[in-house]
Design a protein around this motif. Structure first.
Motif, PDB file in Angstrom:
ATOM      1  N   MET A   1      30.513 -37.846 -18.597  1.00  0.00           N
ATOM      2  CA  MET A   1      30.625 -38.727 -17.432  1.00  0.00           C
ATOM      3  C   MET A   1      29.952 -40.051 -17.759  1.00  0.00           C
ATOM      4  N   ASP A   6      24.606 -49.667 -11.819  1.00  0.00           N
ATOM      5  CA  ASP A   6      23.472 -50.141 -11.033  1.00  0.00           C
ATOM      6  C   ASP A   6      22.878 -48.955 -10.311  1.00  0.00           C
ATOM      7  N   PRO A  11      26.354 -46.901  -3.160  1.00  0.00           N
ATOM      8  CA  PRO A  11      26.951 -45.930  -4.076  1.00  0.00           C
ATOM      9  C   PRO A  11      26.954 -46.459  -5.501  1.00  0.00           C
ATOM     10  N   ALA A  12      26.584 -45.615  -6.441  1.00  0.00           N
ATOM     11  CA  ALA A  12      26.525 -46.035  -7.836  1.00  0.00           C
ATOM     12  C   ALA A  12      27.914 -46.444  -8.310  1.00  0.00           C
ATOM     13  N   HIS A  13      27.951 -47.439  -9.154  1.00  0.00           N
ATOM     14  CA  HIS A  13      29.217 -47.954  -9.665  1.00  0.00           C
ATOM     15  C   HIS A  13      29.431 -47.421 -11.079  1.00  0.00           C
ATOM     16  N   TYR A  14      30.515 -46.712 -11.296  1.00  0.00           N
ATOM     17  CA  TYR A  14      30.835 -46.184 -12.617  1.00  0.00           C
ATOM     18  C   TYR A  14      32.090 -46.859 -13.136  1.00  0.00           C
ATOM     19  N   VAL A  15      32.146 -47.067 -14.435  1.00  0.00           N
ATOM     20  CA  VAL A  15      33.371 -47.578 -15.043  1.00  0.00           C
ATOM     21  C   VAL A  15      33.813 -46.601 -16.123  1.00  0.00           C
ATOM     22  N   LEU A  16      35.048 -46.160 -16.035  1.00  0.00           N
ATOM     23  CA  LEU A  16      35.604 -45.275 -17.051  1.00  0.00           C
ATOM     24  C   LEU A  16      36.685 -46.044 -17.787  1.00  0.00           C
ATOM     25  N   GLY A  17      36.572 -46.113 -19.098  1.00  0.00           N
ATOM     26  CA  GLY A  17      37.582 -46.853 -19.839  1.00  0.00           C
ATOM     27  C   GLY A  17      37.447 -46.605 -21.317  1.00  0.00           C
ATOM     28  N   ALA A  18      38.507 -46.936 -22.050  1.00  0.00           N
ATOM     29  CA  ALA A  18      38.544 -46.641 -23.473  1.00  0.00           C
ATOM     30  C   ALA A  18      37.443 -47.367 -24.233  1.00  0.00           C
ATOM     31  N   SER A  19      37.123 -48.586 -23.793  1.00  0.00           N
ATOM     32  CA  SER A  19      36.182 -49.387 -24.570  1.00  0.00           C
ATOM     33  C   SER A  19      34.734 -49.069 -24.216  1.00  0.00           C
ATOM     34  N   ARG A  20      34.553 -48.263 -23.172  1.00  0.00           N
ATOM     35  CA  ARG A  20      33.179 -47.968 -22.753  1.00  0.00           C
ATOM     36  C   ARG A  20      32.593 -46.889 -23.645  1.00  0.00           C
ATOM     37  N   ARG A  22      30.532 -43.879 -24.147  1.00  0.00           N
ATOM     38  CA  ARG A  22      30.178 -42.925 -23.103  1.00  0.00           C
ATOM     39  C   ARG A  22      28.924 -42.124 -23.432  1.00  0.00           C
TER      40      ARG A  22
END
Lengths: 279, 262
Positions: A1, A6, A11-20, A22
Motif C-alpha cells: 500500500m 500528508d 483524510p490521508a492522501h494516497y497516490v497509487l501509480g507506476a512511477s511511485r 512503493r
C-alpha cells in the motif's frame, strides 16, 4: 500500500501509480502487526487437525538429527575437532532447519496466499516477515535442544554470549533468501520445482552433519563458497569453542549475507508491484 | 489538508480521482517452455501481445457519493477495483485517494479456513491496517450484523458459504474507513441478507462515507447509487447520474447484444 503523503487530521492522501516507489525499509517495521497475525495464522493452521499437533515440533528435528547421525557419523569418522558429535551436529541442524523450512515455505508463499495477494491490500513484505515468524517455533525448539545438550555434554565458552548476534545474522540471511525465492517463484514457477532439489542436495554440500576441516579437499572450495558454511563455522566456534574456525569462510558468508540483503530487497521491490498479476 | 493543487478547483471534496489510468496485460502465457525455446532461435523474437484491461480511465468520485460502476464481463471492472484498492499498480496514470479504502472484492477474501471466525476478523483487520483496538471496537457490531454469534469461535472451514459471506460482509461494513469498494459481491447472498447489506450501506453513506459499487445488476445499482460510470472494454463510456448511465448502458447493451468474453 502506498504511504500517506500528508498526515494532518483531514483524510490521508494516497497516490497509487507506476512511477511511485512503493516499498520502504521502514515498511518491515510498519507492517509488524499484520506480519505477526500471518505468522500466528500459519502456526495455528499447521498444527490444527493433527493428532500429534505441536509434538511435531520435536519429532521432526529429532528425525532429521537421527538421519544425519546415521548418514555422516555412522558411515565415516567425522572430524569435529574434539567436540562431541551430538552438539556438533545440532549446531549445524539448528541453522539448517530454519533456512530449509523458510526457503521451502518461501518459494510457495505468494502462490499459496494468492487469494490474499489478489484480493486484499495486504502489504506484501508482511507475508515474508510473517512466514519467517511462523518458522520461529521449530527454530526455538532446535535452539533449546542445542543449548541443553551443549550444557550437558560440553559446556559453553565465553564467546557463546554472541548467540543473539548469530541469531540476528541467521534471520537476516534467511529474510534475504526468502525475499529472492518468493518474488522470483511468483514469476518463474520453475523455482517451485527446483527448491526441493536444492534443499535435498543442500544438506550434503553444507557442513551440517560434518565439519569443514574434515571435508575432502576436492569439495573444500565448493563448501567455502556456500554462504551457510561460514555461518555454521561461526555457530560452532561460538557455542562449542570449535578450534581454528576458518575466518575466510566466515567473511565470505558475512559478505554474501549483505549482498543477498541488497539484491533481495531490490528484486522484491521491483517485482512486488505486480505480484497480483502473476499469482 | 491535501494541497489544493492536487484537486480540480471546481470539485473541492474528492474521495477518489483516477487520472489517465491504463493497465496493460500480456496476452497468453507469460512463460512456457515453448516460449523459452523460441527465444533461443536466432532472429526469432517473441512478440508480446498487449491487452489493455483499462485504457486511459479518468473519472473522480466525490466524497460522500454512492457511486456505481456498470459494465459487461471483461469491461475492466475488477481490474479497476484492484487498482483503486492498491492491490495492483497501473501501467500508467495515477490514482489519488483521500482516506482509507476498504475493499471487498470477493466474499471471504483474506479469510483462512483453519482459523476461527474471530481470528479471521482480527487477521483481516490487520491486513487492512487497523489496530487491535479498532478491531475489538468493531467486533460486536460485526458479530451482530452477520448473525454468527454461536459460531464465532468455530473454524471457518465448518461455516456454510452463507455464513462465510455474512461474516465477510459484516467485517467489511463494520470496519472504519472513508471509502468502501464492493465488487459484485452481493450476487451470492440471499435476498434477506442482501437487503440488510444494502440498508447498512445506505446508512454508512448517509453518515458521510463514500461507497463505490461494481455490479452488472442494473436494478440494484439503480436502486442504491446516485452517480455512476459505464465502463466498456476498458474505456470510460459515460460518467453521470446513475439513472442516466444505467439508461445508456441498458440501451447500449441491447444494441450490442453480443457477449464479451472474459
Amino acid at each position: 500500500m502506498a504511504r500517506a503523503i500528508d498526515d494532518s487530521s483531514a483524510p490521508a492522501h494516497y497516490v497509487l501509480g507506476a512511477s511511485r516507489r512503493r516499498l520502504n525499509v521502514m515498511d518491515i517495521w510498519g507492517t509488524r502487526n499484520v506480519a505477526w497475525m500471518i505468522g500466528v495464522r500459519d502456526v495455528k493452521a499447521k498444527y490444527k487437525q493433527a493428532a500429534l499437533g505441536p509434538l511435531w515440533l520435536i519429532i521432526a528435528p529429532l528425525g532429521l538429527l537421527g538421519a544425519v547421525t546415521v548418514a555422516f557419523s555412522g558411515v565415516t569418522d567425522v572430524d569435529t575437532g574434539g567436540i562431541p558429535y551430538l552438539p556438533f551436529a545440532l549446531a549445524g541442524l539448528t541453522v539448517w532447519i530454519f533456512i530449509q523450512l523458510s526457503l521451502t515455505i518461501g518459494t510457495q508463499l505468494l502462490i499459496t496466499n494468492s487469494q490474499l495477494v489478489r484480493r486484499s491490500p495486504l502489504p506484501r513484505v508482511a507475508l515474508i516477515t510473517g512466514s519467517l515468524l511462523g518458522n520461529l517455533p521449530p527454530f526455538a525448539v532446535m535452539l533449546t535442544l542445542l543449548i541443553v545438550v551443549t550444557a550437558a555434554v560440553h559446556g559453553f565458552p565465553v564467546q557463546a554470549l554472541l548467540l543473539p548476534l548469530l541469531c540476528a545474522w541467521l534471520f537476516a540471511f534467511t529474510f534475504a533468501a526468502t525475499l529472492i525465492v518468493a518474488s522470483l517463484a511468483a514469476r518463474y514457477r520453475d523455482l517451485v520445482s527446483a527448491m526441493p532439489l536444492v534443499v535435498q542436495a543442500g544438506i550434503f554440500v553444507t557442513p551440517v552433519g560434518y565439519g569443514l576441516q574434515g571435508a575432502p579437499a576436492n569439495i573444500h572450495t565448493l563448501l567455502s563458497l556456500n554462504p551457510l558454511t561460514g555461518m555454521i563455522e561461526a555457530w560452532r566456534w561460538s557455542l562449542l569453542d570449535m578450534p581454528d574456525p576458518n575466518l575466510t569462510v566466515i567473511a565470505v558468508s558475512l559478505v554474501s549475507t549483505v549482498l543477498a540483503l541488497v539484491v533481495g530487497w531490490r528484486i522484491f521491490g521491483r517485482l512486488e508491484v505486480d505480484f497480483a498479476d502473476f499469482v | 489538508m491535501p494541497t489544493s493543487s492536487e484537486r480540480p478547483a471546481d470539485q473541492p471534496e474528492l474521495a477518489l480521482d483516477c487520472r489517465h489510468v491504463t493497465k496493460a496485460y500480456r496476452l497468453g502465457e507469460t512463460l512456457s517452455l515453448q516460449r523459452s525455446l523460441r527465444m533461443l532461435v536466432p532472429g526469432h523474437s517473441v512478440v508480446d501481445d498487449r491487452f489493455r484491461a483499462l485504457d486511459d480511465v479518468t473519472f473522480s468520485v466525490a466524497r460522500g457519493d454512492f457511486f456505481g460502476i456498470v459494465g459487461t464481463n471483461g469491461s475492466g471492472k475488477s481490474t479497476l477495483t484492484q487498482t483503486i484498492s492498491g492491490i495492483t499498480v497501473p501501467t500508467s496514470g495515477e490514482v489519488h485517494i483521500w482516506g482509507r479504502v476498504l475493499p471487498l472484492l470477493e466474499v471471504g477474501a483474506g479469510f483462512h479456513d483453519e482459523l476461527t471466525g474471530r481470528e479471521n476478523v482480527f487477521l483481516l483487520g490487520a491486513i487492512l491496517g487497523l489496530s487491535g483496538s479498532q478491531v475489538r471496537g468493531a467486533l460486536d457490531a460485526i458479530v451482530a450484523f452477520s448473525g454468527v454469534e454461536r459460531h464465532i469461535d468455530t473454524p471457518m472451514k465448518r461455516y456454510s458459504s452463507g455464513m462465510k459471506a455474512r461474516l465477510s460482509f459484516g467485517t467489511a461494513i463494520c470496519f472504519p474507513a472513508e471509502t468502501y469498494v464492493f465488487d459484485e459481491v452481493l450476487a451470492v447472498v440471499d435476498e434477506e441478507f442482501r437487503n440488510q447489506c444494502v440498508a447498512e450501506l445506505q446508512r454508512l453513506n448517509a453518515a458521510g462515507r463514500t461507497i463505490i459499487f461494481m455490479s452488472h445488476d442494473l436494478d440494484l445499482v439503480r436502486e442504491v447509487c446516485r452517480s455512476g460510470m459505464w465502463l466498456d472494454k476498458g474505456k470510460v463510456r459515460l460518467v453521470g447520474s446513475m439513472q442516466e448511465v444505467a439508461r445508456a448502458y441498458h440501451a447500449g447493451a441491447l444494441r450490442h447484444a453480443t457477449p464479451v468474453g472474459g
